[in-house]
Write a protein that holds these residues in place. Structure first.
Motif, mmCIF file in Angstrom:
data_model
loop_
_atom_site.group_PDB
_atom_site.id
_atom_site.type_symbol
_atom_site.label_atom_id
_atom_site.label_comp_id
_atom_site.label_asym_id
_atom_site.label_seq_id
_atom_site.Cartn_x
_atom_site.Cartn_y
_atom_site.Cartn_z
ATOM 1 N N ASN A 105 2.214 2.859 2.375
ATOM 2 C CA ASN A 105 2.400 2.477 0.956
ATOM 3 C C ASN A 105 2.096 0.950 1.588
ATOM 4 O O ASN A 105 1.231 0.300 0.633
ATOM 5 C CB ASN A 105 3.714 2.098 0.541
ATOM 6 N N ASN A 106 2.452 0.053 2.486
ATOM 7 C CA ASN A 106 1.676 -1.219 2.242
ATOM 8 C C ASN A 106 0.207 -1.096 2.253
ATOM 9 O O ASN A 106 -0.469 -2.484 2.288
ATOM 10 C CB ASN A 106 2.471 -1.939 3.741
ATOM 11 N N LEU A 107 0.085 -0.365 3.220
ATOM 12 C CA LEU A 107 -1.714 -0.472 3.033
ATOM 13 C C LEU A 107 -3.008 -0.109 1.858
ATOM 14 O O LEU A 107 -2.868 -0.758 1.837
ATOM 15 C CB LEU A 107 -2.117 0.711 4.238
ATOM 16 N N ALA A 108 -1.835 0.312 1.395
ATOM 17 C CA ALA A 108 -1.831 0.981 -0.659
ATOM 18 C C ALA A 108 -2.133 -0.002 -1.062
ATOM 19 O O ALA A 108 -2.936 -1.166 -2.126
ATOM 20 C CB ALA A 108 -1.212 2.133 -0.939
ATOM 21 N N LEU A 109 -0.440 -0.482 -0.615
ATOM 22 C CA LEU A 109 -0.539 -2.287 -1.819
ATOM 23 C C LEU A 109 -1.730 -3.131 -1.249
ATOM 24 O O LEU A 109 -2.162 -3.746 -2.162
ATOM 25 C CB LEU A 109 0.594 -2.608 -1.321
ATOM 26 N N LEU A 110 -2.205 -3.616 0.153
ATOM 27 C CA LEU A 110 -3.018 -4.220 -0.117
ATOM 28 C C LEU A 110 -4.525 -4.374 -0.450
ATOM 29 O O LEU A 110 -5.215 -4.919 -1.128
ATOM 30 C CB LEU A 110 -3.357 -4.352 1.642
ATOM 31 N N GLU A 111 -4.931 -2.751 -0.816
ATOM 32 C CA GLU A 111 -5.842 -2.076 -1.174
ATOM 33 C C GLU A 111 -5.807 -2.632 -2.933
ATOM 34 O O GLU A 111 -6.314 -3.032 -3.026
ATOM 35 C CB GLU A 111 -6.548 -0.512 -0.964
ATOM 36 N N MET A 112 -4.546 -2.250 -2.987
ATOM 37 C CA MET A 112 -4.605 -2.039 -5.045
ATOM 38 C C MET A 112 -4.671 -3.738 -5.236
ATOM 39 O O MET A 112 -4.799 -4.401 -6.788
ATOM 40 C CB MET A 112 -3.195 -1.442 -5.101
ATOM 41 N N ILE A 113 -4.039 -4.218 -4.732
ATOM 42 C CA ILE A 113 -3.957 -5.743 -4.965
ATOM 43 C C ILE A 113 -5.217 -6.617 -5.290
ATOM 44 O O ILE A 113 -5.190 -7.210 -5.645
ATOM 45 C CB ILE A 113 -2.603 -6.186 -4.155
ATOM 46 N N ALA A 114 -5.672 -6.290 -3.875
ATOM 47 C CA ALA A 114 -6.886 -6.838 -3.645
ATOM 48 C C ALA A 114 -7.806 -6.546 -4.719
ATOM 49 O O ALA A 114 -9.276 -7.122 -4.259
ATOM 50 C CB ALA A 114 -7.418 -6.589 -2.166
ATOM 51 N N THR A 115 -8.118 -5.531 -5.383
ATOM 52 C CA THR A 115 -8.601 -4.836 -6.740
ATOM 53 C C THR A 115 -7.667 -4.827 -7.920
ATOM 54 O O THR A 115 -8.750 -4.539 -8.546
ATOM 55 C CB THR A 115 -9.056 -3.866 -6.488
ATOM 56 N N GLY A 116 -7.404 -5.731 -8.015
ATOM 57 C CA GLY A 116 -6.811 -6.164 -9.455
ATOM 58 C C GLY A 116 -5.819 -5.777 -9.663
ATOM 59 O O GLY A 116 -4.869 -5.494 -10.468
#
Lengths: 432, 432
Positions: A105-116
Motif C-alpha cells: 500500500n505504501n508503494l502504491a501511495l508513492l505512485e498515486m501521490i506522484a501522479t496527482g
C-alpha cells in the motif's frame, strides 16, 4: 496558516465544467480554499508560493483499486483471465502477510501521490494497514474490507470478512479529521451469497455507510448470474437492498438498459476502469450512455496487477480517446466531462462533497501540472491539454487539505527510500 | 571514441524477442555497439558511464507523423472529423510559413527525443526544414513531401508537390551519414489521381526510394474508394505500381483480407497509430490478424493534432491493452511483439536494417529507462514493465549513433529555450 499560490493557471469550478484563469491567485486558510481570482487578494497570507508556468487542477480521485497488488505488478501478463486469476494472482495473494500488504500500500501511495491522486477508494484485505498509512501520510482514502463467501453453509455471523469489515468501520471511520473513511464492500455477486449480502447491506444502511461492489465486469460474470438467478448482477444487488446505501459500482461493462435505470433510480455511482477493462479483455463500458442518462460516472485504475499502473492521468487519457474509437465518433466524452469524472464525480462517490473542485469553501485538495514541458505547448485549450496531452509525470505538486504531500519529485510526508526498501523485502518474501 | 555503459539492465535482441541481462555492460565503438555482456569487457574504453538502475532498450522508432502539427495541438478537440479537418486544421495549415514549420518540427523533436524516439518518419510540407533540423540535432529521420493533386487537369509534370518531393530526394537523401533519408509519399487515394500516382510510383522505383501512404484510415475513405474505382485503396495503389517500392502504409484500419494478402505479397509495412485511430473515431485496425499473417507491423503517433502527443511509449502502452479489449481476449499482442513493433519492425520499415535492436554490430541507437521509480517496482518481468507500466517521462537517456541527444532532462544537441521561444513566435503569428 494562510498560504497563497500565485501566478498560476487555474481550472476553476463552474456549474458545468471549468473556467480557465491565467496568471491567477488561489488562497488557502488552513485546509480550505478562501480565495480564487486574477487579482492579488487584499488579505495578508503567511506564506506565498510562486507557481508560474503551473496549472492548478482539483486533486484526482481514484475511485477503484486494490492498492497492495502493486506487489503483483507484471505477474502473469497476457495470460487467459482464469489462469491469471487462479494460478497466478490468488496463490501469491494467499502468501501476503499484513506487513507485505502495508508495504505494498505504501508503494502504491508513492505512485498515486506522484501522479496527482489526492483521494482514493480501495478494496483489499488487512485494510487497517492502509488506514494507518493514510493517517501517517495525509492522503484521503475510502477503505474497505471486501466481503466474500465461498461456503454456502457459513452464516452471516460466522463470516470473518464481515466481522473485519464492521470492526474496521468502528476503528477507523472518520479518522484523521475525516480524511480516512471506511466503506462497506461486497466483492461481487459471483463471490458471495444472498444470505450474506442481505444482512450486510442492511448493516451498511443502519450504520450510514457507503458501499462498493464489482458489477458486470466480464460477460461471463454477467451471463452466469442471469443463468443462476434469472436476473443481472445489478438487479441481484438491488433486490438484496445493497443499493439502499450510497453505492459505487466498479466496471459495469455489460450492464443493460434496465440495469442502468436501476443504478440511476438508486443514485449508484459507476466507476470506469478503462485500462483494466482493456488489458484483461473485458470490454467497453457504455460510458457515454451512462453520462447521457445522468449517472455519476467516475474513474479508477483498478489494481496494478491488471493495469499495470495507478496513474489516474493515464485513465483520464485512455477514457478520452477509447470511446471515440469504439463508437467511431470523435465528438463524444468532452474534455470537461472527463475531468469532472476524475474529480468532482469522484468526490461525490466518496461522500466528500467538500472537495473535487477548485472553488472558495472547498478543501484545498489541489494538484499542479508543469505546463512548460514541450508536449504541453502551445496552450490553446488548457482542458484539451490536461485530458489528451498531460502525463502523470507532469504533476509537480500534490496537496491535500492544504498540506503539500509531494513537490517537484520529493515526497514530503512519506519516506520513499524506506518504502522501497520495505517493498523489496516483501517481494523477496513473496517470490524468493 | 569508445564508451562503455555499465551496471545496467539490457533487453538484448534475440531471434524472437528479447533476452534480459541484469547488471550488464554495453560497449560502443564510435556509432556501433561492439560489446554486450554481464562480464566487464577486457578491452579498454575511453569513457565509462554508470547506469545502475537503468534499463537499456533499442531506441523507439515513430513510423508515422506530421511533426509540425504540434503547433495545432488541442485545436478543435472533440469536433466531427470533417469539421475538424476542413474548418480547423486546413485553414491554419494554409497560414503556416516555412519558418513556422521549422519551429514546429523542432518543438516536436524535443518531445520525441525526451520520450525515447531515436528515429522517426514524417510526412509534411517544407520538409527541407525538418532535414536541416535533423542534421543539426542528430536524430534519424525518414522525411517525405506528400504528393496530392486536387485538379484532375493538372499533369504529372505540373504538380509542384511531385517536383518538391523529387528535389528533396536529390538534396537530402542520405545526408548526415545516412541519418537523414528521403522517402516518397502519396498522401492518400482520396487526395490524388491515377495519372499522378502511376508515374510518381515509377520514379520512386527507379530511384530506389521507399514510399509512404495513408490507406483505409476511415470507413468513409475505404468505402468511397470502392464506390469510385470498384476496388479498395490497397488494390488501387497495388495496381498503380506504388507497392513495387518498399512501402509503408499508415493506419490500415479497414483493410480487407484481400488487402492484407496484397500487402503481404509486396512486403508492405503497416503503421499502427492507436491513439489517433481512437481519438478521431476511426476504429480498430486488425493488428493481431496482420501479425498472424506475418506482416511487418510498426507503431506511429500520427500528428499531435490528432493524438495529442508524440510519445511513442504511450502508443506502445495503448496498443498493448486496446486489442485485448476489442477482441475480449487478454492473451493477444504479447509484450515482446509490441516492443518489436516499436523498434526492430520500425527499423525495417525505414530501410535501416542496421538499427532497431541491441546487438553487437548494430548502430548505438539506445534509450535508458529509470527503473527506480515506484511505478516500475517490483521488476519481476522487465518486458511487461516496459510495455504496460513505463512512461515516456521514464526515459533518462536517448542516444543516436553513439551520441547522447538527451540525458536526465537536458537536451544536449538542441537549444530547448530557443525552440520554445521560436514556437511561441510561430503560435503568435498563427493565432494572433
Amino acid at each position: 496558516m494562510k498560504q497563497l499560490l500565485q501566478h498560476c493557471g487555474i481550472l476553476v469550478a463552474q456549474e458545468q465544467g471549468f473556467r480557465f484563469l491565467e496568471d491567477a491567485f488561489l488562497g488557502i486558510d488552513g485546509d480550505t480554499i478562501d480565495y480564487i481570482g486574477t487579482e492579488r487578494p487584499q488579505e495578508v497570507y503567511d506564506r506565498e508560493k510562486d507557481l508560474s508556468g503551473r496549472l492548478l487542477l482539483p486533486g484526482l480521485i481514484n475511485c477503484h483499486g486494490h492498492s497492495p497488488m502493486v506487489l503483483l505488478r507484471g505477474v502473469g501478463s497476457a495470460l487467459p483471465l482464469q489462469e491469471w486469476l487462479f494460478e497466478k494472482m490468488m496463490p501469491i495473494e494467499d502468501r501476503l502477510t499484513a506487513e507485505d500488504i502495508q508495504a505494498g500500500n505504501n508503494l502504491a501511495l508513492l505512485e498515486m501521490i506522484a501522479t496527482g491522486t489526492t483521494s482514493y477508494s480501495d478494496m483489499y484485505f488487512e485494510p487497517h494497514t492502509a488506514a494507518e498509512n493514510a493517517i501517517a501520510c495525509g492522503i484521503k482514502a475510502n477503505l474497505s474490507r471486501p466481503v466474500q463467501c465461498f461456503n454456502k453453509e457459513e452464516t452471516y455471523e460466522e463470516n470473518f470478512r464481515v466481522k473485519e469489515s464492521l470492526q474496521l468501520f468502528r476503528d477507523y471511520h472518520g479518522a484523521a479529521e475525516g480524511r480516512v473513511r471506511i466503506d462497506f464492500a461486497i466483492h461481487a455477486e459471483y463471490t458471495c451469497f444472498e444470505h450474506i449480502v442481505r444482512p450486510y447491506s442492511a448493516a451498511c444502511k443502519e450504520l450510514g455507510g457507503r458501499m462498493q461492489v464489482h458489477i458486470s465486469e466480464t460477460k461471463k460474470e454477467h451471463d452466469e448470474c442471469v443463468e443462476k438467478y434469472g436476473k443481472t448482477p445489478a438487479r441481484w444487488f438491488y433486490d438484496l437492498g445493497t443499493f439502499d446505501s450510497p453505492t459505487a459500482a466498479a466496471h459495469c461493462v455489460f450492464v443493460t438498459e434496465e440495469d442502468m435505470a436501476l443504478l440511476l433510480e438508486k443514485g449508484v455511482s459507476v466507476i470506469h476502469n478503462p485500462t483494466s477493462n482493456m488489458k484483461l479483455g473485458s470490454g467497453f463500458a457504455p460510458i457515454q450512455r451512462m453520462l447521457d442518462l445522468g449517472l455519476n460516472v467516475t474513474l479508477g485504475t483498478d489494481g496494478a496487477a491488471s493495469n499495470n499502473n495507478l496513474n489516474l492521468m493515464e485513465e483520464l487519457h485512455l477514457a478520452a480517446v477509447l470511446h471515440n474509437g469504439y463508437h467511431r465518433d470523435p465528438t463524444i466524452l468532452k474534455p470537461a466531462q472527463l475531468l469532472t469524472m476524475a474529480t468532482r464525480n469522484g468526490a461525490k462517490l466518496q461522500g466528500r462533497e467538500d472537495t473535487g473542485a477548485l472553488e472558495v469553501g472547498k478543501k484545498a485538495d489541489i494538484i499542479a501540472l508543469d505546463m512548460t514541458k514541450p508536449h504541453l505547448y502551445p496552450n490553446l485549450d488548457p482542458m484539451a491539454l490536461v485530458v489528451y496531452s498531460a502525463q502523470g509525470a507532469d504533476v509537480v505538486m500534490t496537496m491535500v487539505d492544504g498540506r503539500i504531500l509531494y513537490e517537484n519529485g520529493e515526497f514530503l510526508t512519506l519516506d520513499a527510500d524506506r518504502i522501497l526498501h520495505e517493498a523489496k523485502a516483501a517481494v523477496k518474501r513473496l517470490y524468493g
